[in-house]
Structure formats: C-alpha cells, structure tokens
Design an enzyme around this catalytic site. Sequence first.
Site, PDB file in Angstrom:
ATOM      1  N   HIS A  40       0.835  -1.205   0.000  1.00 18.73           N
ATOM      2  CA  HIS A  40       0.000   0.000   0.000  1.00 18.73           C
ATOM      3  C   HIS A  40       0.879   1.268   0.000  1.00 18.73           C
ATOM      4  O   HIS A  40       0.731   2.142  -0.859  1.00 18.73           O
ATOM      5  CB  HIS A  40      -0.914  -0.017   1.235  1.00 18.73           C
ATOM      6  CG  HIS A  40      -1.813   1.170   1.351  1.00 18.73           C
ATOM      7  ND1 HIS A  40      -3.131   1.139   0.962  1.00 18.73           N
ATOM      8  CD2 HIS A  40      -1.581   2.441   1.794  1.00 18.73           C
ATOM      9  CE1 HIS A  40      -3.675   2.337   1.163  1.00 18.73           C
ATOM     10  NE2 HIS A  40      -2.766   3.149   1.668  1.00 18.73           N
ATOM     11  N   GLU A  41       1.790   1.329   0.953  1.00 20.16           N
ATOM     12  CA  GLU A  41       2.628   2.532   1.058  1.00 20.16           C
ATOM     13  C   GLU A  41       3.533   2.684  -0.163  1.00 20.16           C
ATOM     14  O   GLU A  41       3.819   3.801  -0.599  1.00 20.16           O
ATOM     15  CB  GLU A  41       3.452   2.515   2.343  1.00 20.16           C
ATOM     16  CG  GLU A  41       2.632   2.474   3.638  1.00 20.16           C
ATOM     17  CD  GLU A  41       1.539   3.537   3.722  1.00 20.16           C
ATOM     18  OE1 GLU A  41       1.692   4.620   3.128  1.00 20.16           O
ATOM     19  OE2 GLU A  41       0.511   3.269   4.385  1.00 20.16           O
ATOM     20  N   HIS A  64       1.738   4.573  -2.786  1.00 19.12           N
ATOM     21  CA  HIS A  64       1.857   6.022  -2.559  1.00 19.12           C
ATOM     22  C   HIS A  64       3.255   6.491  -2.978  1.00 19.12           C
ATOM     23  O   HIS A  64       3.416   7.522  -3.627  1.00 19.12           O
ATOM     24  CB  HIS A  64       1.692   6.338  -1.065  1.00 19.12           C
ATOM     25  CG  HIS A  64       0.273   6.303  -0.572  1.00 19.12           C
ATOM     26  ND1 HIS A  64      -0.724   7.081  -1.103  1.00 19.12           N
ATOM     27  CD2 HIS A  64      -0.310   5.593   0.437  1.00 19.12           C
ATOM     28  CE1 HIS A  64      -1.866   6.856  -0.446  1.00 19.12           C
ATOM     29  NE2 HIS A  64      -1.640   5.944   0.489  1.00 19.12           N
ATOM     30  N   GLU A  82      -4.726   7.994  -2.854  1.00 20.19           N
ATOM     31  CA  GLU A  82      -5.165   6.725  -2.274  1.00 20.19           C
ATOM     32  C   GLU A  82      -5.429   5.689  -3.379  1.00 20.19           C
ATOM     33  O   GLU A  82      -5.240   4.495  -3.171  1.00 20.19           O
ATOM     34  CB  GLU A  82      -6.414   6.978  -1.425  1.00 20.19           C
ATOM     35  CG  GLU A  82      -6.742   5.914  -0.403  1.00 20.19           C
ATOM     36  CD  GLU A  82      -5.631   5.657   0.623  1.00 20.19           C
ATOM     37  OE1 GLU A  82      -4.730   6.495   0.792  1.00 20.19           O
ATOM     38  OE2 GLU A  82      -5.682   4.581   1.238  1.00 20.19           O
TER      39      GLU A  82
HETATM   40 ZN    ZN Z   1      -3.055   5.240   1.899  1.00 21.41          ZN
END
Ligand code: ZN
Length: 471
Positions: free
Chosen positions: A233-234, A237, A263
Amino acid sequence: MPAGSAEGRAEQIATLNTIVHKMTVSPTFASLLEQLEEAARQGSLDDWQAASVRESQRSYLLASRLPESFVRELTRTASLAQHSWRRARAESDFSIFAEALTRLVDLKRQEASLYGYEEDIYDPLIDLYEPGMRVSTLRPVFERLKAGTERLLTRIANAGVVPEHAFLHEHYDGDRQLEFSKRIVEAIGFDFSTGRVDLSAHPFCTSFGLHDVRLTTRVFPNDLRSCLFGLIHEAGHGMYEQGFDVRYDRTPLAGGASMGIHESQSLFWENMIGRSEPFWSWAYPQLQRTFPEQLAGRSAEDFYRAINVMQPSFIRVEADELTYNLHIILRFEIEHALINGDMAVAQIPEEWNDRMERYLGIRPANDAEGCLQDVHWSFGGFGYFPSYTLGKLYAAMLYNQAQKDLPNLIGDIQAGRFEELLGWLRSKVHQWGRSRKAHELIHDVCGRELTEVDFLEHLERKIDSVYRTSI
Ligand code: ZN
C-alpha cells in the site's frame, strides 16, 4: 512527547501556522502572484508553470479568507483536541473528548463559512482534500455503493462458507516477513535508490522531494498480512511520489492530484494487484519458500482465498475491501450532519453504534472500538474520510482501463513483470502530479466520470472466486 507537554506544543504549532499564514497572505507574495498570472495570461509560461501559479493562487485564496486570529485558534484547538482524544480512546470514554470536539466542529463550521459555498456547508471542507468534489456528486455514488455492498454481503452470507484462513495467523518470523515484503515492492517498481523502508507503529509514506521517498510498515509475527499489504500500500503512494515530472520537484505541483487519487495509487497496488489471483500465482512459490513449514500443503489458491475473506468488523483499518466502504460512508454521514448542524456531538456514540448495526450487523461494545478509533476528527480533518473510498473507486476504474490498454496485463502479472503497468501509471497518472484536477485526470484516462460500478463488479468477480458463489 511527554503527556504534560501538549499545551506547550499546541502554542508552538499555533505560532508556526500563524507565521506560515502571514507569509502566504502577505502583499509581497500577492503581488508576485499577480505578475505571474499576468505572464500566464500572455502565454509566456509553460503549461506546467501556469499550473503551478494556479496552485499557488488556490492556496493564497484559501488562506486569505481566514483571519490570522482564526488560524491561531483553530490550530491551538485542534492540537489540544488530539490530546484529549488520545486520553478518551485510552479510557474508552467519549465524554472526555466531547467538549474539545464540540469546539472543533464549531470552528470547522466557521471555517467552511469563511471559505464560502453554494450548495452545502460541507463542500468547502471536502474541497480541501478532493478539489472540485461536492456533496451533491458524492452522495448518490455513496448511496449506490451502500446498496451494492449490502447486496454483495448477502451473496457472501448465502454462500454459507468462510474460506480457511487461520493459517495466516501461525508464527511467521518478523525479519523474514519484512525481507519478503521489501523484495515484493522492489519487484513492482518502488525505487530503493531514492527510497527506503523502516518500521513504525502505523504504516505511512512521506517524502522530502522526488528523490527521497520513505515508507514504513509494521510487523506482527502472528499475522502474515499486515507487513506485506501495509508495505505494498505505502509503496503505491511512494511510486506515485517518485513518478512526478522531475520539473515539478520543489514546486506546488509535486503532490497528488487529490487525496482520493493518491489513495487510488496505493489501493491499485494493494488490492487490484496485490490481492489478485494472477499476482499470487507468481508470488506464492516465493512466499512458500520463505515459510515452508507454515505454508506446507497450502496452494496459491488457498492463500488467495484466505487473504480475501470478507466479513464485518469494528475497526476501519482492519476492514476488508468490501466492508471498508461502509465504515467510510458511516463517518461521512455523521460528519456531514455535524457540520450541517443536524447532529450534536453528544449524539455521536449512539448514532455511530446504530449505523454499525444497520450497515454491518454488529454493535460496538464500547467507544474505543466505535467512534473513538480514528484520529481524523481530533485534528479537524472533516472532509477527509471520503478520500479513502474515492481511492477505491478510482483504482477500480484505472485498473479496468489498464486492462483495455495493456492486452498482456494478466500474463505480465503472472510472470512478475510490472514495468509496462508501472509505465502506464507513470504516463497516465504519476507524471502529472498536481497539475491536473482529479476529475479531469480520471475523465481523460478512463473516458468516464466517477462511478462505483467498476469497483462493485471487481468485488463481485472476486467474491465469486473466493466464495465460489458462481459454482
Ligand atoms: Zn493510503
């Protein structure tokens, strides 16, 4: 920070924010901006430079609506409210937080009025995170999403099975989990020459420029999912931050088009790719080699089904892809009512619990696992929650478009080849940074407006394969 230092820090942050505000609204800055706008009108700036001026103008206009005394008061109140929220959550007692939150809601209502709005007093607050978004656009999408989610939850309940997933909670050595997770994010394209990974209590991504992007994750030896999916997830980003046009470095354009788009980039990799069957047909043999004992006798399909179990739970950050949005819609409804003056702060615990019961069929036993679980309201982040769900909807739309544009996509994922996909995201989304608005970007790439349809179809297919509902 020691607990007794909260008051002192509130004053320090208030002073810093007031100084920043003063600089932003200063006549010098205003006249420089005016000259640049004139230059943009005469066509003597490049497109991206003109976009940069537009972004600066936006921050200037927002800041200039707020009197200095208001900025000081809001910052100070938010800083103190965070402190009382922490105490309230530790003691699971909403009443400890209620007074500070009431003051904060009142200030956010004032802030929204100072910015001004046409339709809904909540609009200028969402606009801070999702420029251009309105309640009148968001609400119908959320209503359809809520109905669609209820339908899918019924489909799961009717399947009458829960895939075996207890093996995800055996003992998995923390160092090996972290090592494996790092290998995965390197394989999908996170650039370690301008990025790094560390541990923290809550995973996050922060950057100090295009060439310094830092990720964190956390490791639970009895949960194989947390470290890995937290880091994917990170990294999503982080790859967005690493992918901005290099000319944008140290300009207002070196940021996400919106929080929702940011996001969407983390969720694209975490959910659309990282929780998919093709991905695990490639990654599972490596995972099995890393944990041969714990995963003995478990197939890639067993693993895929286990990581995609969907069931109602109390805590937003631990919720699955499907039920997560109900957590967001509940928060959106409550904060929209608070800001509109249709709900008093004292009503929050009961409104929260009633909605949890209506939407998810479960009722929190206390405030800590209910309305006190999130930090957002305590720093005045009203309008932020919708970004999470918008990210999911954008991610599904982008994935569908990627599948159309890249005929080899599934085969590439099965072979662990991600260059073409990352290149697609770079050219369609990343490189533009903040130079384009979220809705323009989505419309240009997908040829459509925001919709919940792609996301619901994606989950329907997933539920069929995980719960075998189509057989
Ligand atoms: Zn996030």
